[in-house]
Scaffold this active site. Structure first.
Site, PDB file in Angstrom:
ATOM      1  N   CYS A   1      41.895  29.209  45.716  1.00 15.86           N
ATOM      2  CA  CYS A   1      40.615  29.287  45.015  1.00 15.86           C
ATOM      3  C   CYS A   1      40.623  31.372  45.458  1.00 15.86           C
ATOM      4  O   CYS A   1      41.788  31.851  46.508  1.00 15.86           O
ATOM      5  CB  CYS A   1      39.424  28.633  45.370  1.00 15.86           C
ATOM      6  SG  CYS A   1      38.463  28.730  43.692  1.00 15.86           S
TER       7      CYS A   1
ATOM      8  N   SER B   1      35.139  36.654  35.217  1.00 17.39           N
ATOM      9  CA  SER B   1      36.298  35.480  35.655  1.00 17.39           C
ATOM     10  C   SER B   1      37.803  35.697  35.703  1.00 17.39           C
ATOM     11  O   SER B   1      37.194  36.844  34.359  1.00 17.39           O
ATOM     12  CB  SER B   1      36.155  33.849  35.335  1.00 17.39           C
ATOM     13  OG  SER B   1      37.621  33.346  35.271  1.00 17.39           O
TER      14      SER B   1
END
Length: 560
Positions: free
Chosen positions: A121, A471
């Protein structure tokens, strides 16, 4: 090279240390070999990391087969997708530092001789590379791999589609049943988010830096090729030890230039700016925002990847992955082929050995004479609203000059509520402040906010400006990393509702359109907000973190 592990293993005084190892099943033959840390960010918090423990076993086998002894350990890791849209996202960027700290602690405490770092991640990739830079021991990074795309209504979908679908549902353009159907199929396997979001961007960066094996970024998480990549990575570490090749030999200024070039060619995540600055500072390389803009101007955007394009990492993998992009850039003199890599060979030598197994799909990798954009997509803006700089991704953005009226929010939650209630209209510039490294603290990503805007059909009609982050899945005219941040008295903290904000992409400027007299008047009255946290890790982070323009790294107060 001189092996650090000998300090813990040789001589009669280290008999207790050897006894501890023998309690774990090792013998004298094992202890006479180099000890290699095999770190992973394995956990059940996210599909990005859930399979990393299995991948670590392949790397350990590779280490063993190269006549070294593997020692496995894990670190924490945050799921950005699950932390998104609430207080939990404040922990995300902080986790990058904790991952780097924990790997450093484990390696220093046990005097391991080399490192294989496996992560999935977003923050775990730069966190692992930062630790490698600090330690400067023979090290190789390996990515956990991309998730497979889901399929919904006969098209590929990713987590980005689910976030944007929430906005569509709120706008009355999607039924709840459709949203649930999409939710059920968007993430079909283990692996990191499928587009050229932050994880896949940083995996690509690891190849461009030379810290990963060629071709290691793109194979899917749950593929035999990913298992083989992890095995080969483990097997390669002993070669670095024998030749005394360390990160300082690989992660040079020229390597960081190569990394910036690949980000722009791919249309990658704005978070890569923050992370490359942080890794460079850990490495002692003097990288600045000026370098990003210089390289952006000479690097065309040629890879048609989501969120600014159409394709996912699996599609790029099918035509050759990151090596085919690097080879195209090298052919045109846009990267430095002389940089050293973890293979012990130069970037140029690695790419000479690479041949694509299939013909190149020009829908995915565009010819350089017909690029998606003639210049790269990670644009650095400066101006009266961001004197130290701000970052915007222009892939998929048609607006190049925007003047709008500010609607000011002191945090992400209040902005999201306003969007939910449809209080944002065409021509607005949404200002979200006190979300910077110190102010948040933690510089939250705001995919829930940006996706809701796009889902409501406002993606080309409004702009957003924040001292927080976005993001890698964000699209639209969204300006982040505004520095100085509001908590430090930056101009973003002085904006009032109704002020005009000008964003000029072509000129690279972002300005608050008020008079100098008014600016000085507001600055004299400004006071910072009270810190959100007085104890614990977030308070500690806020006291140590530096500006986003420096990578939002933490530094001891005495060092500055």
């Amino acid at each position: 090279m001189e092996l650090p592990s000998r300090e813990t293993l040789e001589g009669y005084s280290r008999s207790p240390h050897r006894a501890m190892y023998k309690a774990m099943g090792l013998n004298d033959l094992d202890l006479n070999k180099p000890l290699i840390g095999v770190s992973s960010t394995s956990n059940e918090a996210t599909p990005c990391n859930i399979h990393l423990g299995k991948l670590a076993q392949f790397s350990k086998k590779g280490v063993s087969d190269s006549n070294c002894t593997p020692r496995e350990f894990t670190t924490i890791a945050v799921s950005d997708g699950i932390a998104m849209g609430h207080e939990g996202m404040k922990a995300s960027l902080v986790s990058r530092e904790i991952i780097a700290d924990s790997i450093e602690i484990m390696m220093r405490a046990h005097k391991y001789d080399g490192l294989v770092g496996i992560s999935g991640c977003d923050k775990s990739l730069p966190g692992t590379l930062m630790a490698m830079a600090r330690l400067n021991l023979p090290s190789i990074f390996v990515y956990g791999g991309t998730i497979m795309p889901g399929n919904w209504n006969n098209r590929d979908v990713t987590i980005q589609d689910v976030y944007e679908a929430v906005g569509s549902y709120e706008a009355g353009n999607m039924k709840l049943e459709e949203l649930i159907q999409l939710e059920n199929v968007a993430c079909p396997s283990a692996g990191s988010c499928g587009g050229m979001y932050t994880a896949n961007t940083m995996a690509s960066v690891s190849e461009a830096l030379g810290m990963s094996l060629p071709g290691s970024a793109s194979p899917p998480a749950e593929s035999e090729r990913r298992n083989q990549v992890c095995y080969e990575t483990g097997k390669k570490v002993n070669n670095l030890i024998e030749n005394n090749i360390c990160p300082k030999d690989i992660m040079t200024f020229e390597s960081f230039e190569n990394a910036i070039a690949i980000i722009n060619a791919l249309g990658g995540s704005t978070n890569a700016v923050l992370h490359l600055l942080a890794i460079a500072r850990e490495m002692g390389v003097k990288l600045t925002l000026r370098d990003f803009e210089r390289i952006r101007k000479q690097t065309p955007h040629v890879v048609n990847m989501r969120p600014g394009g159409l394709y996912v990492m699996l599609d790029l993998d099918k035509i050759g992955g990151i090596p085919i992009v690097l080879k195209s850039l090298l052919k045109r003199g846009l990267i430095n082929g002389k940089t050293l890599t973890v293979t012990g060979k130069s970037m140029e030598e690695n790419l000479e050995l690479f041949t694509a197994s299939t013909s190149v799909d020009e829908n995915i990798l565009r010819p350089f004479d017909r690029p998606l954009h003639s210049e790269g997509t990670i644009k650095i803006l400066k101006g009266s609203l961001a004197p130290e700089g701000a970052v915007v991704k222009i892939a998929g953005v048609n607006l190049t000059n925007f003047i709008g009226k500010a609607k000011v929010f002191e945090n992400e939650e209040n902005a999201f509520k306003a969007i939910e209630k449809k209080k944002i209209v065409e021509g607005d510039v949404i200002i979200i402040r006190y979300e910077g490294p110190k102010g948040g603290p933690g510089m939250r990503e705001m995919l829930a906010v940006t996706a809701a805007i796009v889902g409501q059909g406002l993606g080309e009609k409004v702009a957003m400006v924040t001292d927080g982050r976005f993001s890698g899945a964000t699209r639209g005219l969204m300006v982040g990393h505004v520095s100085p941040e509001a908590m430090l008295g930056g101009a973003i903290g002085l904006v009032k509702n109704g002020d005009k904000i000008r964003i000029d992409i072509m000129k690279g400027r972002i300005d608050l359109l008020i008079s100098k007299t008014e600016y000085i008047k507001r600055a004299k009255k400004w006071k910072p907000i009270k810190p959100h946290y007085k104890t614990g890790v977030l308070a500690k982070y806020a006291s140590l973190v530096k500006s986003a323009s420096e990578g939002a790294i933490t530094r001891p107060i005495s060092i500055g």
